[in-house]
Write an enzyme that holds these catalytic residues in place. Structure first.
Site, PDB file in Angstrom:
ATOM      1  N   ARG A   1       0.887  -1.170   0.000  1.00  0.00           N
ATOM      2  CA  ARG A   1       0.000   0.000   0.000  1.00  0.00           C
ATOM      3  C   ARG A   1       0.924   1.219   0.000  1.00  0.00           C
ATOM      4  NH1 ARG A   1      -5.306   1.595   1.592  1.00  0.00           N
ATOM      5  NH2 ARG A   1      -5.366   3.523   2.829  1.00  0.00           N
TER       6      ARG A   1
ATOM      7  N   ARG B   1     -14.139  -6.607   0.861  1.00  0.00           N
ATOM      8  CA  ARG B   1     -12.679  -6.510   0.718  1.00  0.00           C
ATOM      9  C   ARG B   1     -12.039  -7.807   1.210  1.00  0.00           C
ATOM     10  NH1 ARG B   1     -10.082  -1.508   0.784  1.00  0.00           N
ATOM     11  NH2 ARG B   1      -8.172  -2.766   0.729  1.00  0.00           N
TER      12      ARG B   1
ATOM     13  N   HIS C   1      -6.369   1.248  -7.408  1.00  0.00           N
ATOM     14  CA  HIS C   1      -6.816   0.547  -6.194  1.00  0.00           C
ATOM     15  C   HIS C   1      -7.634  -0.679  -6.628  1.00  0.00           C
ATOM     16  CE1 HIS C   1      -7.600  -0.249  -2.147  1.00  0.00           C
ATOM     17  NE2 HIS C   1      -8.212   0.863  -1.746  1.00  0.00           N
TER      18      HIS C   1
ATOM     19  N   CYS D   1     -15.894   3.791  -0.811  1.00  0.00           N
ATOM     20  CA  CYS D   1     -14.788   2.908  -0.445  1.00  0.00           C
ATOM     21  C   CYS D   1     -14.360   3.075   1.007  1.00  0.00           C
ATOM     22  CB  CYS D   1     -13.597   3.125  -1.366  1.00  0.00           C
ATOM     23  SG  CYS D   1     -13.079   4.848  -1.490  1.00  0.00           S
TER      24      CYS D   1
ATOM     25  N   GLN E   1      -9.965  -2.747  -4.106  1.00  0.00           N
ATOM     26  CA  GLN E   1     -11.220  -2.070  -3.792  1.00  0.00           C
ATOM     27  C   GLN E   1     -12.244  -2.306  -4.900  1.00  0.00           C
ATOM     28  OE1 GLN E   1     -12.162  -0.152  -0.924  1.00  0.00           O
ATOM     29  NE2 GLN E   1     -14.114  -0.531  -1.936  1.00  0.00           N
TER      30      GLN E   1
ATOM     31  N   ASP F   1     -16.126   9.120  -3.205  1.00  0.00           N
ATOM     32  CA  ASP F   1     -14.941   8.960  -2.364  1.00  0.00           C
ATOM     33  C   ASP F   1     -14.641  10.320  -1.747  1.00  0.00           C
ATOM     34  OD1 ASP F   1     -12.630   8.003  -1.178  1.00  0.00           O
ATOM     35  OD2 ASP F   1     -11.521   7.702  -3.052  1.00  0.00           O
TER      36      ASP F   1
END
Length: 311
Positions: free
Chosen positions: A107, A296, A134, A268, A137, A228
């Site tokens: 990450r 997830r 991402h 998310c 996600q 987001d």
């Protein structure tokens, strides 16, 4: 569960996978979610290295819990322990990791660093988030959309906000899975032209569409309205400017009404309630934000199982 083996494959971008391969990942994720005990020892004796340059709730907990639930082990390592590419070259880190562990999840800020790590390491590298993409996600998001809306082909995903890493991976995944994706942003905040071009080329093969709009009315007919935060990690200096720019793009009951009564709301997380979304929408019966968060875990367990030879 049938299909070609994905053992050893990196997950850097969803466009690195065919439509059939992405469907396979979602198929395994659904099976893992429905029958977790069937996979309890599937990665016994295997270790995942987890590298973090950014703080995390969902990414850390779901990968670490996922490895535990699959019978394996996860090692948590941060940039404070030694930033990859600074304390030691990316190539040297890769050559070490491949001798110790069975996979690595990163990450990070830099997408290029992740690509370089994957190039040198002979173990599967999983993109847990970069400033560019991402993919984990988006896999959880499309698993969720499939659960609540059925067959993904022809569904409409409207993403409202910054054309960021989440938007990019939704475009990639939608193009491959046959989902019509509309990115709705203020002027100057559209997604990458490179991502748009590549997504449209992939969408041409599935009959999907990938569009960019600056008009909030483009949520009309959406099966899912997604947003987001307006300022991501690393953009703290832009917070006040972005609040003013993005304010007309807040997801509220009026915007959801434009999409239609059957539209679900997606995010998310973490959410800045009162900014990009109102409490009324986030907590409504049509909100699936915590279903996404749960997924997830299942989507990433699928990625680890397939990449590390657990199925």
């Amino acid at each position: 569960m049938s299909g070609e083996s994905l053992t050893g494959r990196d997950l850097i971008s969803l466009l690195d996978f065919s439509t059939e391969e992405l469907q396979r990942i979602l198929e395994v994720a659904a099976e893992v979610k429905a029958n977790p005990s069937h996979f309890a020892g599937a990665l016994a004796g295997k270790t995942l290295f987890m590298y973090f340059e950014k703080p995390s709730l969902r990414t850390r907990v779901t990968f670490e819990a996922g490895m535990t639930q699959l019978g394996g082990h996860a090692i948590y390592y941060t940039a404070a322990d030694g930033k990859i590419g600074v304390r030691e070259s990316v190539e040297d880190v890769a050559r070490n990791l491949e001798r110790w562990v069975d996979g690595a999840m990163c990450r990070t800020f830099s997408h290029e660093m992740l690509v370089e790590l994957a190039r040198f390491a002979q173990i599967p590298i999983i993109n847990g988030l970069t400033d560019h993409l991402h993919p984990c996600q988006a896999l959880a998001d499309y698993l969720t959309l499939q659960e609540v809306k059925g067959d993904l082909r022809g569904k409409k995903m409207a993403f409202v906000g910054d054309g960021n890493n989440v938007a990019h991976s939704l475009m990639h995944g939608g193009a491959r899975l046959g989902v019509n994706v509309t990115i709705i942003t203020p002027e100057g905040y559209a997604p990458s032209e490179e991502v748009l071009s590549a997504s449209r080329a992939a969408a041409a093969q599935t009959g999907a569409t990938v569009e960019v709009s600056h008009d909030i009315a483009s949520v009309a007919g959406a099966d899912a309205v997604y947003t987001d935060v307006w300022a991501s990690m690393g953009q703290e200096a832009e917070v006040e400017k972005r609040k003013r720019t993005f304010d007309p793009y807040q997801i509220n009951s009026d915007v959801m009404g434009r999409a239609g009564s059957d539209a679900v709301f997606m995010h998310c997380l973490p959410a800045h309630r009162g900014e990009e979304v109102t409490d009324e929408v986030a907590d409504s019966p049509n909100s699936v934000i915590f279903q996404q968060a749960e997924n997830r875990l299942h989507a990433q367990k699928s990625v680890m199982l397939l990449g590390m030879g657990g199925v």
